[in-house]
Design an enzyme around this catalytic site. Sequence first.
Site, PDB file in Angstrom:
ATOM      1  N   ASP A  97      -0.165  -4.297   6.672  1.00 18.09           N
ATOM      2  CA  ASP A  97      -1.083  -3.580   7.559  1.00 18.09           C
ATOM      3  C   ASP A  97      -2.541  -3.984   7.313  1.00 18.09           C
ATOM      4  O   ASP A  97      -3.058  -3.860   6.197  1.00 18.09           O
ATOM      5  CB  ASP A  97      -0.946  -2.072   7.347  1.00 18.09           C
ATOM      6  CG  ASP A  97       0.453  -1.581   7.671  1.00 18.09           C
ATOM      7  OD1 ASP A  97       1.356  -2.426   7.787  1.00 18.09           O
ATOM      8  OD2 ASP A  97       0.631  -0.365   7.816  1.00 18.09           O
ATOM      9  N   HIS A 131       6.022  -5.238  12.247  1.00 19.11           N
ATOM     10  CA  HIS A 131       5.334  -3.946  12.199  1.00 19.11           C
ATOM     11  C   HIS A 131       5.005  -3.440  13.603  1.00 19.11           C
ATOM     12  O   HIS A 131       3.920  -2.944  13.879  1.00 19.11           O
ATOM     13  CB  HIS A 131       4.056  -4.035  11.350  1.00 19.11           C
ATOM     14  CG  HIS A 131       3.611  -2.703  10.815  1.00 19.11           C
ATOM     15  ND1 HIS A 131       2.652  -1.939  11.432  1.00 19.11           N
ATOM     16  CD2 HIS A 131       4.002  -2.009   9.723  1.00 19.11           C
ATOM     17  CE1 HIS A 131       2.466  -0.827  10.742  1.00 19.11           C
ATOM     18  NE2 HIS A 131       3.282  -0.846   9.703  1.00 19.11           N
ATOM     19  N   ASP A 179       5.713   4.397   5.236  1.00 23.46           N
ATOM     20  CA  ASP A 179       6.641   3.429   5.831  1.00 23.46           C
ATOM     21  C   ASP A 179       6.704   2.124   5.045  1.00 23.46           C
ATOM     22  O   ASP A 179       7.406   1.193   5.448  1.00 23.46           O
ATOM     23  CB  ASP A 179       6.277   3.167   7.296  1.00 23.46           C
ATOM     24  CG  ASP A 179       4.836   2.725   7.505  1.00 23.46           C
ATOM     25  OD1 ASP A 179       3.994   3.023   6.644  1.00 23.46           O
ATOM     26  OD2 ASP A 179       4.550   2.081   8.533  1.00 23.46           O
ATOM     27  N   HIS A 180       6.001   2.068   3.912  1.00 25.39           N
ATOM     28  CA  HIS A 180       6.044   0.877   3.053  1.00 25.39           C
ATOM     29  C   HIS A 180       6.513   1.201   1.632  1.00 25.39           C
ATOM     30  O   HIS A 180       6.743   0.285   0.852  1.00 25.39           O
ATOM     31  CB  HIS A 180       4.669   0.217   2.996  1.00 25.39           C
ATOM     32  CG  HIS A 180       4.218  -0.301   4.320  1.00 25.39           C
ATOM     33  ND1 HIS A 180       4.302  -1.625   4.670  1.00 25.39           N
ATOM     34  CD2 HIS A 180       3.702   0.342   5.404  1.00 25.39           C
ATOM     35  CE1 HIS A 180       3.846  -1.790   5.915  1.00 25.39           C
ATOM     36  NE2 HIS A 180       3.477  -0.607   6.366  1.00 25.39           N
ATOM     37  N   HIS A 216      -7.237  -1.938   5.488  1.00 22.77           N
ATOM     38  CA  HIS A 216      -6.462  -0.916   6.200  1.00 22.77           C
ATOM     39  C   HIS A 216      -7.127   0.433   5.928  1.00 22.77           C
ATOM     40  O   HIS A 216      -8.216   0.489   5.359  1.00 22.77           O
ATOM     41  CB  HIS A 216      -5.017  -0.974   5.707  1.00 22.77           C
ATOM     42  CG  HIS A 216      -4.063  -0.172   6.537  1.00 22.77           C
ATOM     43  ND1 HIS A 216      -4.100  -0.147   7.910  1.00 22.77           N
ATOM     44  CD2 HIS A 216      -3.023   0.633   6.166  1.00 22.77           C
ATOM     45  CE1 HIS A 216      -3.130   0.634   8.356  1.00 22.77           C
ATOM     46  NE2 HIS A 216      -2.472   1.127   7.330  1.00 22.77           N
ATOM     47  N   HIS A 264       1.197   3.904   2.051  1.00 20.94           N
ATOM     48  CA  HIS A 264       1.666   4.617   3.239  1.00 20.94           C
ATOM     49  C   HIS A 264       3.190   4.679   3.217  1.00 20.94           C
ATOM     50  O   HIS A 264       3.868   3.733   2.784  1.00 20.94           O
ATOM     51  CB  HIS A 264       1.171   3.939   4.519  1.00 20.94           C
ATOM     52  CG  HIS A 264      -0.235   4.305   4.863  1.00 20.94           C
ATOM     53  ND1 HIS A 264      -1.025   3.575   5.724  1.00 20.94           N
ATOM     54  CD2 HIS A 264      -1.016   5.348   4.449  1.00 20.94           C
ATOM     55  CE1 HIS A 264      -2.211   4.144   5.841  1.00 20.94           C
ATOM     56  NE2 HIS A 264      -2.229   5.222   5.075  1.00 20.94           N
ATOM     57  N   HIS A 308       0.852  -1.194   0.000  1.00 16.68           N
ATOM     58  CA  HIS A 308       0.000   0.000   0.000  1.00 16.68           C
ATOM     59  C   HIS A 308       0.882   1.235   0.000  1.00 16.68           C
ATOM     60  O   HIS A 308       2.111   1.136   0.107  1.00 16.68           O
ATOM     61  CB  HIS A 308      -0.974  -0.007   1.185  1.00 16.68           C
ATOM     62  CG  HIS A 308      -0.336   0.037   2.529  1.00 16.68           C
ATOM     63  ND1 HIS A 308       0.461  -0.974   3.026  1.00 16.68           N
ATOM     64  CD2 HIS A 308      -0.402   0.970   3.520  1.00 16.68           C
ATOM     65  CE1 HIS A 308       0.857  -0.664   4.246  1.00 16.68           C
ATOM     66  NE2 HIS A 308       0.361   0.511   4.574  1.00 16.68           N
TER      67      HIS A 308
END
EC number: 3.1.26.11
Length: 301
Positions: A210, A268, A64-65, A140, A62, A60
């Site tokens: 997530d 995570h 941090d990914h 998510h 976001h 996805h």
Amino acid sequence: MKLTILGCHSATPRDNARPTAQILEMKGHLFLIDCGEGTQMALRKNRVKFARIKHIFISHLHGDHVYGLIGLISTFCLLSRDADLTIYGPKGIKELILIQLKLAGVYTSFSLRFRESEINTPQILLEDDSLQVTTIPLEHRIFTHGFLFQEKPGDRHLDIVACQEYEIEKAYYRKIKQGHDYVKENGEVIPNTELTTDGDQPKSYAFCSDTVYKEDIVPQITDVTALYHESTFLKSHEHLCEKTKHSTAEQAAKIAKKATVGTLILGHYSSRYGDYELFRKEAQEVFEKTELAMDGKVFEF
């Protein structure tokens, strides 16, 4: 099958706590799964050859990914990469990367392809003679999917002694390993089961990034060799899961137990916790074979 954890923490990167990124080695492929900040530094630290990465899977959008991806692609350009690169991810990943390359005046020296998805049902992303990669629909705060990597059944093991007793020429060995019976000159059929034994059990890996606790993924990931499932919180903070659309270690273990997976790998982790063994302890009360992801840790199956 070999899994290298490059990063396994949530939100912002910290000293010795990188956001999500993993390398999965399977059937000659080297897959990069998610690409948080600092991924290329982690790749160097773990001596991963950049040129072998030809497929990148993003769960996805976001930060941090995915925020490490543009830096990694830019480095590929600086290194005059010529191997094709395919990026799989949610709709928007192509726009995100191409606008950054355009504004920076960067041109790739290699073919850069995108395979976007916006469908909440499993989709086959990649398939060859040895494996298949399929999306796992998750839930998510934004569109998110995990990935299921599955080896295909390989050849059967040849029983050399049996083949020699039947005086079978080596030229027929390959067909026998592929499951064919052997027919002698007089027409007698030697069943394949008398000439071979079962091949290796195909391995599989499910990456569940997530997501809230989501039981409907269980049928798709049942009996996988290993499951990575996010465990942002401990049970004491379960009340935060619905708001943030994350899971607890206990909830991850419940999914692993229902899916009868071989090994559960937690990751995570929220930065509010200092003792990660608490995650293992909580999960093992439900599912015994639980491991903790840690930056730089390698799992071999």
